[in-house]
Motif scaffolding. Sequence first.
Motif, PDB file in Angstrom:
ATOM      1  N   MET B   1       0.844  -1.194   0.000  1.00 36.40           N
ATOM      2  CA  MET B   1       0.000   0.000   0.000  1.00 36.40           C
ATOM      3  C   MET B   1       0.882   1.248   0.000  1.00 36.40           C
ATOM      4  N   THR B   2       0.619   2.091  -1.002  1.00 30.06           N
ATOM      5  CA  THR B   2       1.452   3.303  -1.063  1.00 30.06           C
ATOM      6  C   THR B   2       0.902   4.379  -0.138  1.00 30.06           C
ATOM      7  N   THR B   3       1.791   5.091   0.432  1.00 29.46           N
ATOM      8  CA  THR B   3       1.364   6.170   1.344  1.00 29.46           C
ATOM      9  C   THR B   3       1.189   7.461   0.552  1.00 29.46           C
ATOM     10  N   GLN B   4       0.640   8.458   1.224  1.00 26.25           N
ATOM     11  CA  GLN B   4       0.414   9.770   0.592  1.00 26.25           C
ATOM     12  C   GLN B   4       1.750  10.417   0.220  1.00 26.25           C
ATOM     13  N   ASN B   5       2.767  10.252   1.074  1.00 28.62           N
ATOM     14  CA  ASN B   5       4.094  10.844   0.823  1.00 28.62           C
ATOM     15  C   ASN B   5       4.741  10.268  -0.430  1.00 28.62           C
ATOM     16  N   ASP B   6       4.619   8.936  -0.595  1.00 28.90           N
ATOM     17  CA  ASP B   6       5.187   8.295  -1.794  1.00 28.90           C
ATOM     18  C   ASP B   6       4.547   8.851  -3.056  1.00 28.90           C
ATOM     19  N   THR B   7       3.290   9.058  -3.034  1.00 30.23           N
ATOM     20  CA  THR B   7       2.555   9.609  -4.177  1.00 30.23           C
ATOM     21  C   THR B   7       3.093  10.985  -4.547  1.00 30.23           C
ATOM     22  N   PHE B   8       3.309  11.814  -3.516  1.00 35.46           N
ATOM     23  CA  PHE B   8       3.837  13.170  -3.764  1.00 35.46           C
ATOM     24  C   PHE B   8       5.228  13.106  -4.375  1.00 35.46           C
ATOM     25  N   ASP B   9       6.032  12.187  -3.897  1.00 38.60           N
ATOM     26  CA  ASP B   9       7.410  12.053  -4.419  1.00 38.60           C
ATOM     27  C   ASP B   9       7.395  11.669  -5.909  1.00 38.60           C
ATOM     28  N   GLN B  10       6.518  10.737  -6.239  1.00 42.94           N
ATOM     29  CA  GLN B  10       6.423  10.313  -7.653  1.00 42.94           C
ATOM     30  C   GLN B  10       5.981  11.475  -8.535  1.00 42.94           C
ATOM     31  N   LEU B  11       4.984  12.218  -8.060  1.00 45.33           N
ATOM     32  CA  LEU B  11       4.456  13.379  -8.792  1.00 45.33           C
ATOM     33  C   LEU B  11       5.539  14.425  -9.009  1.00 45.33           C
ATOM     34  N   ARG B  12       6.308  14.705  -7.948  1.00 43.40           N
ATOM     35  CA  ARG B  12       7.375  15.709  -8.008  1.00 43.40           C
ATOM     36  C   ARG B  12       8.434  15.257  -9.032  1.00 43.40           C
ATOM     37  N   SER B  13       8.747  13.992  -9.017  1.00 48.94           N
ATOM     38  CA  SER B  13       9.763  13.472  -9.934  1.00 48.94           C
ATOM     39  C   SER B  13       9.338  13.632 -11.394  1.00 48.94           C
ATOM     40  N   ILE B  14       8.064  13.372 -11.686  1.00 51.08           N
ATOM     41  CA  ILE B  14       7.560  13.497 -13.061  1.00 51.08           C
ATOM     42  C   ILE B  14       7.585  14.959 -13.505  1.00 51.08           C
ATOM     43  N   LEU B  15       7.052  15.852 -12.635  1.00 51.55           N
ATOM     44  CA  LEU B  15       6.893  17.260 -13.016  1.00 51.55           C
ATOM     45  C   LEU B  15       8.222  18.020 -13.091  1.00 51.55           C
ATOM     46  N   LEU B  16       9.203  17.709 -12.200  1.00 49.69           N
ATOM     47  CA  LEU B  16      10.408  18.537 -12.101  1.00 49.69           C
ATOM     48  C   LEU B  16      11.649  17.927 -12.759  1.00 49.69           C
ATOM     49  N   SER B  17      11.510  16.782 -13.412  1.00 50.71           N
ATOM     50  CA  SER B  17      12.699  16.122 -13.961  1.00 50.71           C
ATOM     51  C   SER B  17      13.423  16.992 -14.978  1.00 50.71           C
ATOM     52  N   LYS B  18      12.665  17.733 -15.814  1.00 48.68           N
ATOM     53  CA  LYS B  18      13.280  18.583 -16.834  1.00 48.68           C
ATOM     54  C   LYS B  18      14.031  19.771 -16.190  1.00 48.68           C
ATOM     55  N   ASP B  19      13.340  20.382 -15.217  1.00 50.31           N
ATOM     56  CA  ASP B  19      13.960  21.529 -14.495  1.00 50.31           C
ATOM     57  C   ASP B  19      15.259  21.112 -13.829  1.00 50.31           C
ATOM     58  N   LYS B  20      15.220  19.906 -13.285  1.00 58.25           N
ATOM     59  CA  LYS B  20      16.382  19.390 -12.577  1.00 58.25           C
ATOM     60  C   LYS B  20      17.588  19.289 -13.505  1.00 58.25           C
ATOM     61  N   GLU B  21      17.325  18.740 -14.700  1.00 59.08           N
ATOM     62  CA  GLU B  21      18.403  18.584 -15.691  1.00 59.08           C
ATOM     63  C   GLU B  21      18.990  19.944 -16.064  1.00 59.08           C
ATOM     64  N   GLU B  22      18.103  20.944 -16.268  1.00 57.90           N
ATOM     65  CA  GLU B  22      18.545  22.306 -16.639  1.00 57.90           C
ATOM     66  C   GLU B  22      19.423  22.921 -15.528  1.00 57.90           C
ATOM     67  N   LEU B  23      18.971  22.678 -14.320  1.00 61.73           N
ATOM     68  CA  LEU B  23      19.696  23.222 -13.177  1.00 61.73           C
ATOM     69  C   LEU B  23      21.109  22.639 -13.095  1.00 61.73           C
ATOM     70  N   TYR B  24      21.216  21.330 -13.300  1.00 63.12           N
ATOM     71  CA  TYR B  24      22.520  20.685 -13.286  1.00 63.12           C
ATOM     72  C   TYR B  24      23.425  21.261 -14.367  1.00 63.12           C
ATOM     73  N   GLN B  25      22.797  21.529 -15.542  1.00 65.70           N
ATOM     74  CA  GLN B  25      23.557  22.081 -16.671  1.00 65.70           C
ATOM     75  C   GLN B  25      24.119  23.466 -16.316  1.00 65.70           C
ATOM     76  N   ILE B  26      23.225  24.301 -15.749  1.00 59.95           N
ATOM     77  CA  ILE B  26      23.642  25.677 -15.346  1.00 59.95           C
ATOM     78  C   ILE B  26      24.798  25.594 -14.348  1.00 59.95           C
ATOM     79  N   ASN B  27      24.642  24.710 -13.379  1.00 64.33           N
ATOM     80  CA  ASN B  27      25.688  24.556 -12.352  1.00 64.33           C
ATOM     81  C   ASN B  27      27.029  24.205 -12.985  1.00 64.33           C
TER      82      ASN B  27
END
Lengths: 169, 257
Positions: B1-27
């Motif tokens: 059974m997945t918890t509410q926190n796990d759901t949020f983590d999955q959602l965050r990973s889907i939505l922010l994956s592109k931003d994350k890559e850009e940020l690493y590039q800038i760094n």
Amino acid sequence: MQEIRAKVVLIGSIGVGKTSLVERFVHQKFSNNYLSSIGVRVDSKEVVLPEAKVKLLIWDLAGEIYLSNQYHKYLLGSAGAILVYDITRPDTYDSIQSVTDAINEEYSKISLVTVANKADLQEDPQFKDYISEEHQCDFMTSAKTGENVEMVFQKLAQGIFENSSKLKA
Amino acid sequence: MTTQNDTFDQLRSILLSKDKEELYQINDNLRIELLSEIEAIKTQLDDPDLFSQKIEGARSQIVDILGPVMGRMIRKYVQSEIEKLNESIQKSKERIFAKATWKNWFSRDSPIGIQNMDAPRLLEILLINKDSGLLVSKYSKEKITDPDIVAGMFTAIKSFVETVFEQDIHELGLIDYGEHKILLQTYGSYYYAIIFSGVNNASFKEVVLAEVDSFSEIHLIQLKDGAVSDHDISDLTSRMTNHFEKVCKRLEQRSYS
């Protein structure tokens, strides 16, 4: 010749001429400011008697000390005292008899001389007789003219010498 | 059974994956730029001529930036140093003019004398009858004006102060007058007036009072009955002179400044 040193206290009301008497008798060494600041000025003078030299350490007390009745403690250790009043001011001699009695009673070994000062301001011989008869008066003096000033200190020194001789005997 | 926190983590990973890559590039880009800048500065610093040229070229900018800050600091520093210097000059001046007459000044044979000018010096000891103010005995390094009158005046001042403050237990212990100090120490019917110059130094006072104590214990016993003959006085005076001559010499050998 025997040498004696003795403390002598000059007491009397304000303005009776105590300081002027001392000034007339001794060559003053210290300023009169001491009188207004600590109420006492000390001077010294040597009187030579046939039998001894007496060095008088004269404590001139401010009149306020006399009026506030605090002069008693200054008589401690004194060998002599001069009680001065102003012949022209009855308020300065009205109580002279009781003061003399008190000193004689408390300090029986003190040689005491009473002095009616400012004699130059009183010309009436009858009044002078009245003072001599009715009030304590060993000498009538004038610090202004010098009348009898030396005599006062001579008598005092003599009294001190006699008392000292009695004590030694 | 997945918890509410796990759901949020999955959602965050889907939505922010592109931003994350850009940020690493800038760094990464920034890091490369910074490293090349540091390298350039390092090269300039390693080459003094190049560094001097750069500084020379930017002189006016440096002055504009640092001037106000440095100016304030320098001004404050200079002001503080001047105040310290003034204070020190003032103190030295007071010491010199208060302690030394020109005669004393020239009689001092070395600069050590100047350093020790503040050191307390025992000048005189008067033994006085407490009630009469009559001088019983004295030790004196210099001749003073009529010591009998001085003894009388000390007694009058003592009596005055004690009357004013209505003190039965406490007594006047010290008179401070300019460069002179007068210690008053009572022993039964007598008191000592110990006159010294210089600073009121606690260890000096302790030594002097101990000496006065020891003298009193041995020699004042003959005065205890109050009947003092001329012979007693002259005998006591010579004992006092002997005793305190030695004390003075010992005190002068030690420095209390």
